[in-house]
Design a protein around this motif. Structure first.
Motif, PDB file in Angstrom:
ATOM      1  N   LEU A 137       8.852 -10.059   2.909  1.00  0.00           N
ATOM      2  CA  LEU A 137       8.289 -10.160   1.644  1.00  0.00           C
ATOM      3  C   LEU A 137       9.346 -10.583   0.702  1.00  0.00           C
ATOM      4  CD1 LEU A 137       6.714  -6.546   1.524  1.00  0.00           C
ATOM      5  CD2 LEU A 137       5.609  -8.901   2.275  1.00  0.00           C
ATOM      6  N   VAL A 138       8.815 -11.360  -0.297  1.00  0.00           N
ATOM      7  CA  VAL A 138       9.905 -11.918  -1.039  1.00  0.00           C
ATOM      8  C   VAL A 138      10.116 -11.469  -2.705  1.00  0.00           C
ATOM      9  CG1 VAL A 138       9.663 -14.104  -0.042  1.00  0.00           C
ATOM     10  CG2 VAL A 138       8.275 -13.686  -1.985  1.00  0.00           C
ATOM     11  N   SER A 139       9.042 -10.620  -2.899  1.00  0.00           N
ATOM     12  CA  SER A 139       9.378 -10.014  -4.209  1.00  0.00           C
ATOM     13  C   SER A 139       8.549  -8.657  -4.246  1.00  0.00           C
ATOM     14  CB  SER A 139       8.487 -10.914  -5.411  1.00  0.00           C
ATOM     15  OG  SER A 139       7.144 -10.894  -5.083  1.00  0.00           O
ATOM     16  N   GLU A 140       8.803  -7.741  -5.375  1.00  0.00           N
ATOM     17  CA  GLU A 140       8.060  -6.518  -5.456  1.00  0.00           C
ATOM     18  C   GLU A 140       6.794  -6.333  -5.358  1.00  0.00           C
ATOM     19  OE1 GLU A 140       8.057  -3.027  -8.881  1.00  0.00           O
ATOM     20  OE2 GLU A 140      10.095  -3.689  -8.391  1.00  0.00           O
ATOM     21  N   LYS A 141       6.212  -7.688  -6.145  1.00  0.00           N
ATOM     22  CA  LYS A 141       4.774  -7.808  -6.236  1.00  0.00           C
ATOM     23  C   LYS A 141       4.002  -7.997  -4.998  1.00  0.00           C
ATOM     24  CE  LYS A 141       4.750 -10.388 -10.750  1.00  0.00           C
ATOM     25  NZ  LYS A 141       4.617 -11.590 -11.414  1.00  0.00           N
ATOM     26  N   GLN A 142       4.516  -8.459  -3.984  1.00  0.00           N
ATOM     27  CA  GLN A 142       4.319  -8.575  -2.607  1.00  0.00           C
ATOM     28  C   GLN A 142       4.088  -6.960  -1.629  1.00  0.00           C
ATOM     29  OE1 GLN A 142       6.418 -11.460  -0.619  1.00  0.00           O
ATOM     30  NE2 GLN A 142       4.605 -12.807  -0.842  1.00  0.00           N
ATOM     31  N   CYS A 143       4.766  -5.987  -2.367  1.00  0.00           N
ATOM     32  CA  CYS A 143       4.484  -4.512  -1.981  1.00  0.00           C
ATOM     33  C   CYS A 143       3.117  -4.325  -2.159  1.00  0.00           C
ATOM     34  CB  CYS A 143       5.673  -3.746  -2.563  1.00  0.00           C
ATOM     35  SG  CYS A 143       7.374  -4.156  -2.268  1.00  0.00           S
ATOM     36  N   THR A 144       2.502  -3.543  -1.436  1.00  0.00           N
ATOM     37  CA  THR A 144       1.136  -3.258  -1.498  1.00  0.00           C
ATOM     38  C   THR A 144       1.034  -1.685  -2.083  1.00  0.00           C
ATOM     39  OG1 THR A 144       0.629  -4.150   0.480  1.00  0.00           O
ATOM     40  CG2 THR A 144      -1.033  -2.713  -0.090  1.00  0.00           C
ATOM     41  N   ASN A 145       0.074  -1.714  -3.070  1.00  0.00           N
ATOM     42  CA  ASN A 145      -0.259  -0.457  -3.624  1.00  0.00           C
ATOM     43  C   ASN A 145      -0.616   0.572  -2.887  1.00  0.00           C
ATOM     44  OD1 ASN A 145       0.612  -1.027  -6.558  1.00  0.00           O
ATOM     45  ND2 ASN A 145      -1.532  -1.689  -7.129  1.00  0.00           N
ATOM     46  N   CYS A 146      -0.192   1.731  -2.882  1.00  0.00           N
ATOM     47  CA  CYS A 146      -0.520   2.672  -2.097  1.00  0.00           C
ATOM     48  C   CYS A 146      -2.120   3.092  -1.971  1.00  0.00           C
ATOM     49  CB  CYS A 146       0.068   4.184  -2.352  1.00  0.00           C
ATOM     50  SG  CYS A 146       0.359   5.143  -0.837  1.00  0.00           S
ATOM     51  N   THR A 147      -2.478   2.949  -0.749  1.00  0.00           N
ATOM     52  CA  THR A 147      -3.910   2.898  -0.457  1.00  0.00           C
ATOM     53  C   THR A 147      -4.704   4.260  -1.256  1.00  0.00           C
ATOM     54  OG1 THR A 147      -3.689   2.212   1.705  1.00  0.00           O
ATOM     55  CG2 THR A 147      -5.812   2.888   1.243  1.00  0.00           C
ATOM     56  N   ALA A 148      -6.008   3.889  -2.021  1.00  0.00           N
ATOM     57  CA  ALA A 148      -6.568   4.841  -2.553  1.00  0.00           C
ATOM     58  C   ALA A 148      -6.879   6.092  -1.494  1.00  0.00           C
ATOM     59  CB  ALA A 148      -7.903   4.434  -3.116  1.00  0.00           C
ATOM     60  N   GLY A 149      -6.696   7.219  -2.029  1.00  0.00           N
ATOM     61  CA  GLY A 149      -6.844   8.596  -1.113  1.00  0.00           C
ATOM     62  C   GLY A 149      -5.679   8.829  -0.281  1.00  0.00           C
ATOM     63  N   TYR A 150      -4.298   8.248  -0.568  1.00  0.00           N
ATOM     64  CA  TYR A 150      -3.113   8.339   0.040  1.00  0.00           C
ATOM     65  C   TYR A 150      -2.038   8.319  -1.236  1.00  0.00           C
ATOM     66  CZ  TYR A 150      -5.432   7.580   4.389  1.00  0.00           C
ATOM     67  OH  TYR A 150      -6.214   7.710   5.547  1.00  0.00           O
ATOM     68  N   TYR A 151      -1.155   8.827  -0.685  1.00  0.00           N
ATOM     69  CA  TYR A 151       0.195   8.840  -1.534  1.00  0.00           C
ATOM     70  C   TYR A 151       1.321   8.145  -0.796  1.00  0.00           C
ATOM     71  CZ  TYR A 151       2.174  13.057   0.618  1.00  0.00           C
ATOM     72  OH  TYR A 151       2.513  14.073   1.420  1.00  0.00           O
ATOM     73  N   CYS A 152       2.390   7.662  -1.658  1.00  0.00           N
ATOM     74  CA  CYS A 152       3.426   7.076  -1.339  1.00  0.00           C
ATOM     75  C   CYS A 152       4.613   7.584  -1.789  1.00  0.00           C
ATOM     76  CB  CYS A 152       3.415   5.507  -1.240  1.00  0.00           C
ATOM     77  SG  CYS A 152       2.131   4.463  -0.228  1.00  0.00           S
ATOM     78  N   GLN A 153       5.286   8.525  -1.604  1.00  0.00           N
ATOM     79  CA  GLN A 153       6.175   9.434  -2.130  1.00  0.00           C
ATOM     80  C   GLN A 153       7.597   8.723  -2.128  1.00  0.00           C
ATOM     81  OE1 GLN A 153       5.938  13.345  -0.763  1.00  0.00           O
ATOM     82  NE2 GLN A 153       7.359  14.290  -2.552  1.00  0.00           N
ATOM     83  N   TYR A 154       7.697   8.084  -1.304  1.00  0.00           N
ATOM     84  CA  TYR A 154       9.234   7.623  -1.413  1.00  0.00           C
ATOM     85  C   TYR A 154       9.247   5.800  -1.424  1.00  0.00           C
ATOM     86  CZ  TYR A 154       9.969  12.271   0.719  1.00  0.00           C
ATOM     87  OH  TYR A 154       9.796  13.538   0.451  1.00  0.00           O
ATOM     88  N   SER A 155      10.541   5.274  -1.566  1.00  0.00           N
ATOM     89  CA  SER A 155      10.735   3.963  -1.638  1.00  0.00           C
ATOM     90  C   SER A 155      10.845   3.461  -0.294  1.00  0.00           C
ATOM     91  CB  SER A 155      11.641   3.805  -2.700  1.00  0.00           C
ATOM     92  OG  SER A 155      13.066   4.296  -2.187  1.00  0.00           O
ATOM     93  N   GLY A 156      10.767   2.425   0.174  1.00  0.00           N
ATOM     94  CA  GLY A 156      11.142   1.752   1.318  1.00  0.00           C
ATOM     95  C   GLY A 156      10.111   2.044   2.423  1.00  0.00           C
ATOM     96  N   LYS A 157       8.852   2.412   1.912  1.00  0.00           N
ATOM     97  CA  LYS A 157       7.927   2.838   3.234  1.00  0.00           C
ATOM     98  C   LYS A 157       7.217   1.582   3.718  1.00  0.00           C
ATOM     99  CE  LYS A 157       6.783   6.429   3.895  1.00  0.00           C
ATOM    100  NZ  LYS A 157       7.127   7.564   4.852  1.00  0.00           N
TER     101      LYS A 157
END
Length: 204
Positions: A137-157
């Protein structure tokens, strides 16, 4: 009188022997004979130790570079690399790759859960509320938003941390498992829950 040999010079009068001739300075060269001063600086991509008769005495090796007038090769800095001989500079790691070490001859693919702009020395973590399931991945924009119904509590997941708690509604990009009241739920969201008056979501 005898001339000072190649690789040496003498800018004093009254010299009486070859011992009066001085070895050419580091980073310089003394071509030919009878030099009162060094001829010039060592050529870019090369380095010259003491007493060099030519401007290309030693090639700068991979992992290093040599600007004009170098007396020794310099290490490529983290975030850069060099896989060639006789370079006067190093290459930046391309976006999606990184190099954490000095004197690198190649760069490494950015790992999952991180992103790497051009010239990265330490990969950047995908932020809380997002994840990165692909390498390079080349930028923060390419990181995927956490899937609806789920949560992403920490960075680097590399994937969501888990499902939001039962009975709660969680939008994409959620960072927390515990959800809060949402008075702005759309009609469609309320209908999906089977409740016409309320909905829940997990904040980012």
């Amino acid at each position: 009188p005898s001339a000072c040999e190649a690789g040496t010079y003498n800018n004093y009068t009254g010299a009486s022997s070859a011992a009066d001739c001085q070895a050419c300075l580091p980073g310089h060269y003394c071509a030919g004979s009878n030099n009162p001063y060094p001829t010039g600086k060592c050529r870019a991509g090369y380095y010259c130790t003491t007493g060099s008769p030519i401007p290309t005495q030693f090639e700068s090796p991979p992992g290093y570079y040599s600007p004009t007038g170098s007396s020794a090769p310099l290490s490529c800095e983290p975030g850069t690399y060099n896989n060639e001989y006789a370079r006067s500079s190093c290459f930046d790691c391309v976006a999606g790759r990184y190099s954490s070490n000095r004197s690198a001859t190649s760069c490494t693919n950015c790992p999952r859960g991180y992103y790497c702009p051009e010239g990265t020395d330490v990969p950047n973590r995908c932020p809380i509320g997002r994840f990165g399931d692909s390498k390079k991945l080349v930028s923060e924009k390419q990181c995927t938003n956490c899937t609806a119904g789920y949560y992403c509590q920490y960075s680097g997941k590399t994937e969501p941390t888990g499902e939001c708690e039962a009975g709660y509604y969680c939008t994409g990009g959620a960072a927390k498992r515990s959800c809060v009241w949402n008075d702005n739920a759309t009609v469609a969201e309320k209908a999906a829950l089977g409740d016409s008056s309320r909905s829940w979501y997990c904040p980012t």
